[in-house]
Write a protein that holds these residues in place. Structure first.
Motif, PDB file in Angstrom:
ATOM      1  N   MET A   1       1.288  -8.426  -3.483  1.00 50.63           N
ATOM      2  CA  MET A   1       2.447  -8.225  -2.740  1.00 50.63           C
ATOM      3  C   MET A   1       2.909  -9.128  -1.683  1.00 50.63           C
ATOM      4  SD  MET A   1       3.387  -4.537  -0.800  1.00 50.63           S
ATOM      5  CE  MET A   1       2.996  -3.518  -2.284  1.00 50.63           C
ATOM      6  N   ASP A   4       5.218 -11.749  -2.376  1.00 55.12           N
ATOM      7  CA  ASP A   4       6.656 -11.705  -2.905  1.00 55.12           C
ATOM      8  C   ASP A   4       7.596 -11.481  -1.517  1.00 55.12           C
ATOM      9  OD1 ASP A   4       6.031 -10.944  -5.343  1.00 55.12           O
ATOM     10  OD2 ASP A   4       5.651  -8.834  -5.015  1.00 55.12           O
ATOM     11  N   SER A  65      -2.487   8.332   1.427  1.00 55.62           N
ATOM     12  CA  SER A  65      -1.751   9.364   1.210  1.00 55.62           C
ATOM     13  C   SER A  65      -2.649  10.565   0.866  1.00 55.62           C
ATOM     14  CB  SER A  65      -0.397   9.365   0.208  1.00 55.62           C
ATOM     15  OG  SER A  65      -1.032   9.076  -0.911  1.00 55.62           O
ATOM     16  N   GLN A  85       0.145   4.946   2.478  1.00 55.32           N
ATOM     17  CA  GLN A  85      -0.021   4.285   1.128  1.00 55.32           C
ATOM     18  C   GLN A  85       0.469   5.258   0.067  1.00 55.32           C
ATOM     19  OE1 GLN A  85      -2.939   0.988   1.223  1.00 55.32           O
ATOM     20  NE2 GLN A  85      -4.113   2.056   2.253  1.00 55.32           N
ATOM     21  N   PRO A  86       0.674   4.628  -1.093  1.00 58.41           N
ATOM     22  CA  PRO A  86       0.893   3.562  -1.544  1.00 58.41           C
ATOM     23  C   PRO A  86       2.456   3.022  -0.790  1.00 58.41           C
ATOM     24  CG  PRO A  86       1.420   4.718  -3.518  1.00 58.41           C
ATOM     25  CD  PRO A  86       1.022   5.684  -2.249  1.00 58.41           C
ATOM     26  N   LEU A  87       2.584   1.581  -0.602  1.00 54.23           N
ATOM     27  CA  LEU A  87       3.862   1.178  -0.105  1.00 54.23           C
ATOM     28  C   LEU A  87       4.446   0.264  -1.297  1.00 54.23           C
ATOM     29  CD1 LEU A  87       3.202  -0.110   3.580  1.00 54.23           C
ATOM     30  CD2 LEU A  87       4.498   1.803   2.864  1.00 54.23           C
ATOM     31  N   SER A  88       5.843   0.587  -1.346  1.00 52.71           N
ATOM     32  CA  SER A  88       6.436  -0.293  -2.320  1.00 52.71           C
ATOM     33  C   SER A  88       6.711  -1.648  -1.749  1.00 52.71           C
ATOM     34  CB  SER A  88       7.498   0.388  -2.847  1.00 52.71           C
ATOM     35  OG  SER A  88       8.780   0.391  -1.930  1.00 52.71           O
ATOM     36  N   THR A  89       6.955  -2.509  -2.593  1.00 51.00           N
ATOM     37  CA  THR A  89       7.403  -3.920  -2.118  1.00 51.00           C
ATOM     38  C   THR A  89       8.755  -3.710  -1.155  1.00 51.00           C
ATOM     39  OG1 THR A  89       6.460  -5.063  -4.003  1.00 51.00           O
ATOM     40  CG2 THR A  89       8.144  -6.400  -2.827  1.00 51.00           C
ATOM     41  N   ASP A  90       9.730  -2.930  -1.685  1.00 50.77           N
ATOM     42  CA  ASP A  90      10.996  -2.708  -1.043  1.00 50.77           C
ATOM     43  C   ASP A  90      10.785  -2.174   0.496  1.00 50.77           C
ATOM     44  OD1 ASP A  90      12.339  -3.653  -3.315  1.00 50.77           O
ATOM     45  OD2 ASP A  90      12.749  -1.594  -4.174  1.00 50.77           O
ATOM     46  N   ILE A  91       9.976  -1.056   0.414  1.00 48.00           N
ATOM     47  CA  ILE A  91       9.441  -0.679   1.866  1.00 48.00           C
ATOM     48  C   ILE A  91       9.064  -1.703   2.569  1.00 48.00           C
ATOM     49  CG2 ILE A  91       8.298   0.782   2.889  1.00 48.00           C
ATOM     50  CD1 ILE A  91       8.614   2.999   0.709  1.00 48.00           C
ATOM     51  N   ARG A  93       9.263  -4.880   2.377  1.00 46.30           N
ATOM     52  CA  ARG A  93      10.284  -5.956   2.781  1.00 46.30           C
ATOM     53  C   ARG A  93      11.240  -5.473   3.767  1.00 46.30           C
ATOM     54  NH1 ARG A  93      11.683  -7.201  -1.917  1.00 46.30           N
ATOM     55  NH2 ARG A  93      10.562  -8.920  -2.100  1.00 46.30           N
TER      56      ARG A  93
END
Length: 106
Positions: A1, A4, A65, A85-91, A93
């Motif tokens: 991640m 990215d 979580s 967690q889990p974190l998305s790449t969008d969050i 970013r």
């Protein structure tokens, strides 16, 4: 991640490494990880802010979580937020971009 993101990333493996890195120059974002509140306690947050010499630095705590280890009534002053967690790449970013904007706007 990490690859990215278009921002420099430093991963500290200990509290001491994190404090040393922050004392060398305040980053725009610090994410404290761990399911133990003592890992990202108020004294640590205060120490990071003191060494960072920057009130514009965003500090958030990240927990899992499946086993969140904070109590909503606890005083988490000094933290700018809590993440699960889990974190998305969008969050991630969005968080990095918000922290970066906050650091340059103050």
């Amino acid at each position: 991640m990490e690859s990215d993101l278009q921002y420099p990333v430093f991963v500290a493996n200990s509290t001491e490494q994190a404090v040393t890195r922050v004392s060398q120059g305040a980053p725009c974002l610090v994410i404290l990880m761990g399911n133990n509140v003592q890992t990202w306690s108020q004294p640590l947050v205060h120490q990071l802010r003191q060494h960072g010499h920057s009130s514009d630095m965003t500090i958030v705590a990240l927990t899992d979580s499946t086993s969140p280890q904070w109590n909503y009534s606890e005083d988490l002053s000094g933290l700018d937020g809590l993440l699960v967690q889990p974190l998305s790449t969008d969050i991630l970013r969005s968080l990095v971009e918000s922290a970066f904007a906050r650091s340059i706007c103050h």
